[in-house]
Design an enzyme around this catalytic site. Structure first.
Site, PDB file in Angstrom:
ATOM      1  N   ASP A   1      -7.524  -7.224   7.196  1.00  0.00           N
ATOM      2  CA  ASP A   1      -8.793  -6.807   7.799  1.00  0.00           C
ATOM      3  C   ASP A   1      -9.507  -8.083   8.269  1.00  0.00           C
ATOM      4  O   ASP A   1      -8.918  -9.181   8.249  1.00  0.00           O
ATOM      5  CB  ASP A   1      -9.625  -5.947   6.818  1.00  0.00           C
ATOM      6  CG  ASP A   1     -10.267  -6.760   5.706  1.00  0.00           C
ATOM      7  OD1 ASP A   1      -9.969  -7.977   5.587  1.00  0.00           O
ATOM      8  OD2 ASP A   1     -11.063  -6.181   4.954  1.00  0.00           O
TER       9      ASP A   1
ATOM     10  N   HIS B   1      14.015  -3.126 -15.818  1.00  0.00           N
ATOM     11  CA  HIS B   1      12.832  -2.961 -14.958  1.00  0.00           C
ATOM     12  C   HIS B   1      12.958  -1.751 -14.043  1.00  0.00           C
ATOM     13  O   HIS B   1      11.951  -1.175 -13.633  1.00  0.00           O
ATOM     14  CB  HIS B   1      12.587  -4.226 -14.139  1.00  0.00           C
ATOM     15  CG  HIS B   1      12.415  -5.425 -14.995  1.00  0.00           C
ATOM     16  ND1 HIS B   1      11.338  -5.572 -15.847  1.00  0.00           N
ATOM     17  CD2 HIS B   1      13.201  -6.510 -15.173  1.00  0.00           C
ATOM     18  CE1 HIS B   1      11.461  -6.713 -16.506  1.00  0.00           C
ATOM     19  NE2 HIS B   1      12.580  -7.298 -16.128  1.00  0.00           N
TER      20      HIS B   1
ATOM     21  N   HIS C   1      10.338  -8.966 -11.768  1.00  0.00           N
ATOM     22  CA  HIS C   1      10.157  -7.794 -12.634  1.00  0.00           C
ATOM     23  C   HIS C   1       9.675  -6.547 -11.888  1.00  0.00           C
ATOM     24  O   HIS C   1      10.072  -5.441 -12.218  1.00  0.00           O
ATOM     25  CB  HIS C   1       9.134  -8.103 -13.738  1.00  0.00           C
ATOM     26  CG  HIS C   1       9.678  -9.000 -14.806  1.00  0.00           C
ATOM     27  ND1 HIS C   1       9.006  -9.267 -15.974  1.00  0.00           N
ATOM     28  CD2 HIS C   1      10.849  -9.711 -14.874  1.00  0.00           C
ATOM     29  CE1 HIS C   1       9.727 -10.085 -16.729  1.00  0.00           C
ATOM     30  NE2 HIS C   1      10.841 -10.385 -16.079  1.00  0.00           N
TER      31      HIS C   1
ATOM     32  N   CYS D   1      -7.073  -9.027   2.526  1.00  0.00           N
ATOM     33  CA  CYS D   1      -8.470  -8.662   2.822  1.00  0.00           C
ATOM     34  C   CYS D   1      -9.332  -9.751   2.191  1.00  0.00           C
ATOM     35  O   CYS D   1      -8.829 -10.834   1.888  1.00  0.00           O
ATOM     36  CB  CYS D   1      -8.810  -7.249   2.348  1.00  0.00           C
ATOM     37  SG  CYS D   1      -8.839  -6.992   0.568  1.00  0.00           S
TER      38      CYS D   1
ATOM     39  N   THR E   1     -10.788 -10.070  -0.783  1.00  0.00           N
ATOM     40  CA  THR E   1     -10.398 -10.387  -2.163  1.00  0.00           C
ATOM     41  C   THR E   1      -8.961 -10.004  -2.475  1.00  0.00           C
ATOM     42  O   THR E   1      -8.446 -10.380  -3.538  1.00  0.00           O
ATOM     43  CB  THR E   1     -11.281  -9.594  -3.139  1.00  0.00           C
ATOM     44  OG1 THR E   1     -11.110  -8.191  -2.842  1.00  0.00           O
ATOM     45  CG2 THR E   1     -12.746  -9.980  -3.012  1.00  0.00           C
TER      46      THR E   1
HETATM   47  C1  RB5 Z   1     -14.793  -6.584   3.741  1.00  0.00           C
HETATM   48  O1  RB5 Z   1     -16.069  -7.111   3.861  1.00  0.00           O
HETATM   49  C2  RB5 Z   1     -14.312  -6.672   2.295  1.00  0.00           C
HETATM   50  O2  RB5 Z   1     -14.936  -5.718   1.526  1.00  0.00           O
HETATM   51  C3  RB5 Z   1     -12.805  -6.481   2.245  1.00  0.00           C
HETATM   52  O3  RB5 Z   1     -12.192  -7.486   3.003  1.00  0.00           O
HETATM   53  C4  RB5 Z   1     -12.146  -6.579   0.879  1.00  0.00           C
HETATM   54  O4  RB5 Z   1     -12.532  -7.742   0.210  1.00  0.00           O
HETATM   55  C5  RB5 Z   1     -12.227  -5.390   0.034  1.00  0.00           C
HETATM   56  O5  RB5 Z   1     -11.687  -5.323  -1.088  1.00  0.00           O
END
Ligand code: RB5
Length: 145
Positions: free
Chosen positions: A9, A134, A99, A66, A68
């Site tokens: 994203d 596994h 695994h 994304c 995080t």
């Molecule tokens: C987008 O702002 C952010 O929420 C997305 O990239 C991600 O971190 C969501 O888990």
């Protein structure tokens, strides 16, 4: 070499572009599933596109990013047959393949430095799934609940 798709994203866009360039310099072309700019978009859409591509066999492996890594991994793991793992350190990068036989590597564009991510991808790619005990566990993941 396995066919590898990459998608992010807007929160992972910059890291995605850097990874594409890094591997292009090594002669490896990722299948780029977008997004193609830093404009805001929804990570479930990219996760769905990636999951379909891996499940259809268009790609052997995926890389999703994304902000995080959390949202996009949750979204990908809703697809039966997808095992998306956030590679948060080098040991995890090895274990996710050894695994868990992960088929999608996940990273945080706002939480992980580029060099760490590139190193973890290299570790993952040179590791092979161990199978054996596994496999029983992986089979349970895809049972209807
Ligand atoms: C987008 O702002 C952010 O929420 C997305 O990239 C991600 O971190 C969501 O888990």
């Amino acid at each position: 070499m396995e066919k590898i798709a990459i998608g992010s994203d807007h929160g992972g866009f910059e890291l995605k572009e850097k990874l594409i360039n890094r591997y292009k310099n090594q002669g490896v072309n990722f299948i780029d599933l977008g997004t193609h700019s830093s404009d805001s978009c929804d990570y479930p859409d990219i996760a769905d596109k990636m999951s379909e591509s891996v499940l259809k066999g268009e790609a052997d492996l995926g890389i999703l990013i994304c902000g995080t890594g959390i949202g996009i991994s949750i979204a990908a793991n809703r697809h039966k047959g997808i095992r998306a793992a956030i590679l948060y350190d080098d040991f995890t990068a090895e274990m996710a393949r050894l695994h868990n036989n992960a088929n999608i590597m996940v990273f945080g564009g706002r939480t992980m430095p580029f060099e760490d991510v590139a190193r973890r991808i290299d570790i993952f790619l040179k590791t092979r799934y161990e199978g054996g005990r596994h496999q029983r566990r992986l089979d349970k993941l895809d049972e209807d609940k």
